[in-house]
Structures are given as structure tokens and as C-alpha cells.
Design a protein around this motif. Structure first.
Motif, mmCIF file in Angstrom:
data_model
loop_
_atom_site.group_PDB
_atom_site.id
_atom_site.type_symbol
_atom_site.label_atom_id
_atom_site.label_comp_id
_atom_site.label_asym_id
_atom_site.label_seq_id
_atom_site.Cartn_x
_atom_site.Cartn_y
_atom_site.Cartn_z
ATOM 1 N N MET A 157 -52.093 -47.108 -85.501
ATOM 2 C CA MET A 157 -51.935 -45.765 -84.958
ATOM 3 C C MET A 157 -52.208 -44.641 -85.960
ATOM 4 N N LEU A 158 -52.211 -44.965 -87.243
ATOM 5 C CA LEU A 158 -52.331 -43.904 -88.240
ATOM 6 C C LEU A 158 -53.600 -44.002 -89.077
ATOM 7 N N GLY A 159 -54.491 -44.881 -88.691
ATOM 8 C CA GLY A 159 -55.789 -44.955 -89.345
ATOM 9 C C GLY A 159 -55.803 -45.634 -90.703
ATOM 10 N N GLU A 160 -54.759 -46.385 -91.030
ATOM 11 C CA GLU A 160 -54.768 -47.109 -92.292
ATOM 12 C C GLU A 160 -55.670 -48.335 -92.187
ATOM 13 N N SER A 161 -56.145 -48.814 -93.323
ATOM 14 C CA SER A 161 -57.046 -49.952 -93.365
ATOM 15 C C SER A 161 -56.415 -51.182 -92.722
ATOM 16 N N ALA A 162 -57.216 -51.867 -91.914
ATOM 17 C CA ALA A 162 -56.769 -53.110 -91.283
ATOM 18 C C ALA A 162 -57.653 -54.251 -91.768
ATOM 19 N N SER A 163 -57.808 -54.358 -93.076
ATOM 20 C CA SER A 163 -58.672 -55.381 -93.657
ATOM 21 C C SER A 163 -58.051 -56.768 -93.494
ATOM 22 N N LEU A 164 -58.880 -57.761 -93.604
ATOM 23 C CA LEU A 164 -58.420 -59.141 -93.466
ATOM 24 C C LEU A 164 -57.335 -59.486 -94.496
ATOM 25 N N PRO A 165 -57.492 -59.118 -95.772
ATOM 26 C CA PRO A 165 -56.415 -59.429 -96.726
ATOM 27 C C PRO A 165 -55.081 -58.771 -96.365
ATOM 28 N N ARG A 166 -55.116 -57.558 -95.841
ATOM 29 C CA ARG A 166 -53.863 -56.895 -95.426
ATOM 30 C C ARG A 166 -53.226 -57.617 -94.258
ATOM 31 N N ILE A 167 -54.028 -58.005 -93.289
ATOM 32 C CA ILE A 167 -53.501 -58.710 -92.120
ATOM 33 C C ILE A 167 -52.938 -60.071 -92.525
ATOM 34 N N LEU A 168 -53.637 -60.782 -93.390
ATOM 35 C CA LEU A 168 -53.136 -62.069 -93.867
ATOM 36 C C LEU A 168 -51.834 -61.894 -94.647
ATOM 37 N N SER A 169 -51.737 -60.841 -95.418
ATOM 38 C CA SER A 169 -50.510 -60.564 -96.161
ATOM 39 C C SER A 169 -49.351 -60.284 -95.217
ATOM 40 N N LEU A 170 -49.612 -59.542 -94.151
ATOM 41 C CA LEU A 170 -48.570 -59.289 -93.151
ATOM 42 C C LEU A 170 -48.125 -60.573 -92.472
ATOM 43 N N LEU A 171 -49.070 -61.446 -92.211
ATOM 44 C CA LEU A 171 -48.706 -62.734 -91.606
ATOM 45 C C LEU A 171 -47.806 -63.534 -92.537
ATOM 46 N N LEU A 172 -48.031 -63.433 -93.841
ATOM 47 C CA LEU A 172 -47.150 -64.105 -94.796
ATOM 48 C C LEU A 172 -45.739 -63.511 -94.768
ATOM 49 N N VAL A 173 -45.659 -62.195 -94.633
ATOM 50 C CA VAL A 173 -44.345 -61.554 -94.525
ATOM 51 C C VAL A 173 -43.631 -62.046 -93.270
ATOM 52 N N VAL A 174 -44.336 -62.061 -92.153
ATOM 53 C CA VAL A 174 -43.752 -62.526 -90.893
ATOM 54 C C VAL A 174 -43.337 -63.990 -91.008
ATOM 55 N N ALA A 175 -44.175 -64.808 -91.643
ATOM 56 C CA ALA A 175 -43.822 -66.218 -91.831
ATOM 57 C C ALA A 175 -42.552 -66.348 -92.672
ATOM 58 N N GLY A 176 -42.410 -65.517 -93.678
ATOM 59 C CA GLY A 176 -41.207 -65.538 -94.503
ATOM 60 C C GLY A 176 -39.965 -65.167 -93.714
ATOM 61 N N VAL A 177 -40.085 -64.145 -92.874
ATOM 62 C CA VAL A 177 -38.952 -63.716 -92.042
ATOM 63 C C VAL A 177 -38.571 -64.828 -91.064
ATOM 64 N N VAL A 178 -39.556 -65.419 -90.432
ATOM 65 C CA VAL A 178 -39.282 -66.519 -89.500
ATOM 66 C C VAL A 178 -38.641 -67.686 -90.250
ATOM 67 N N GLY A 179 -39.154 -67.991 -91.433
ATOM 68 C CA GLY A 179 -38.586 -69.077 -92.229
ATOM 69 C C GLY A 179 -37.134 -68.825 -92.594
ATOM 70 N N LEU A 180 -36.816 -67.589 -92.939
ATOM 71 C CA LEU A 180 -35.424 -67.261 -93.256
ATOM 72 C C LEU A 180 -34.506 -67.473 -92.051
ATOM 73 N N LYS A 181 -35.002 -67.146 -90.874
ATOM 74 C CA LYS A 181 -34.204 -67.341 -89.666
ATOM 75 C C LYS A 181 -34.063 -68.836 -89.355
ATOM 76 N N VAL A 182 -35.166 -69.545 -89.413
ATOM 77 C CA VAL A 182 -35.156 -70.970 -89.051
ATOM 78 C C VAL A 182 -34.294 -71.785 -90.004
ATOM 79 N N PHE A 183 -34.376 -71.472 -91.297
ATOM 80 C CA PHE A 183 -33.662 -72.263 -92.290
ATOM 81 C C PHE A 183 -32.329 -71.649 -92.700
ATOM 82 N N HIS A 184 -31.820 -70.741 -91.878
ATOM 83 C CA HIS A 184 -30.549 -70.057 -92.145
ATOM 84 C C HIS A 184 -29.412 -71.034 -92.199
#
Length: 104
Positions: free
Chosen positions: A77-104
Motif C-alpha cells: 500500500m505504500l510503494g515500498e520494494s517488494a523484491s524477492l529477497p524481502r518477500i523470502l525474508s518475511l516468509l522466514l519471519v512468519v515461519a519463525g512465528v509459527v514455529g514459536l506457536k507450534v513448539f510452545h
């Protein structure tokens, strides 16, 4: 219930971060007001969730949701870069959050 409140508090972190940017140094009243309300609700929800969720897990999940949400809003929505490395990095963050929930 604590996990639902934690997720909603993480979403509110995204709201206050975007509102902070839009407030233009607190010179615009509406985004500044949204920032204040979202910040207080986000912190209150985090505090509530940490009654039953360990602080390390809860805080990491809260920050991860807020950081990922803010980056996604920035890219979509704000015109920031949506490059592949940024998207992959976000997926790693999401995977970490999911992992914290699953392995709580």
C-alpha cells in the motif's frame, strides 16, 4: 484466548506503526490519535497474553506479527520494494512465528 489476544495485539502493532508514519511527526491529529489508541490497546493485549504465554515466546510472536504486517502494508500500500529477497525474508519471519506457536 491468550493466543488470539496476542495475534490481535500484533496486528495492532502494525496499525500503530503505520499511523506513526502517517502522523508526520505527530502534526496530524487523526493518525496521531489512531497511533495512541492502537499503541495502548496493543500493549494492553500483550500484557494480558503474557499472563499465560512465556514472555520470550509472546514478545517474539508479537514483534514478528507487527514487523511482518508493517512490511506487508509497506509493500502493498505504500510503494515500498517488494523484491524477492524481502518477500523470502518475511516468509522466514512468519515461519519463525509459527514455529514459536507450534513448539510452545
Amino acid at each position: 484466548m491468550a493466543w488470539l489476544v496476542l495475534v490481535l495485539s500484533g496486528v495492532l502493532e502494525t496499525v500503530w506503526a503505520i499511523a506513526l508514519e502517517k502522523s508526520d511527526g505527530f502534526s496530524r491529529w487523526l493518525p496521531s490519535s489512531i497511533f495512541g489508541v492502537a499503541l495502548v490497546l496493543s500493549m494492553a493485549g500483550l500484557g494480558y497474553a503474557l499472563r499465560t504465554i512465556p514472555v520470550g515466546t509472546g514478545y517474539a510472536v508479537w514483534v514478528g506479527i507487527g514487523a511482518a504486517g508493517t512490511a506487508i502494508v509497506g509493500m502493498t500500500m505504500l510503494g515500498e520494494s517488494a523484491s524477492l529477497p524481502r518477500i523470502l525474508s518475511l516468509l522466514l519471519v512468519v515461519a519463525g512465528v509459527v514455529g514459536l506457536k507450534v513448539f510452545h
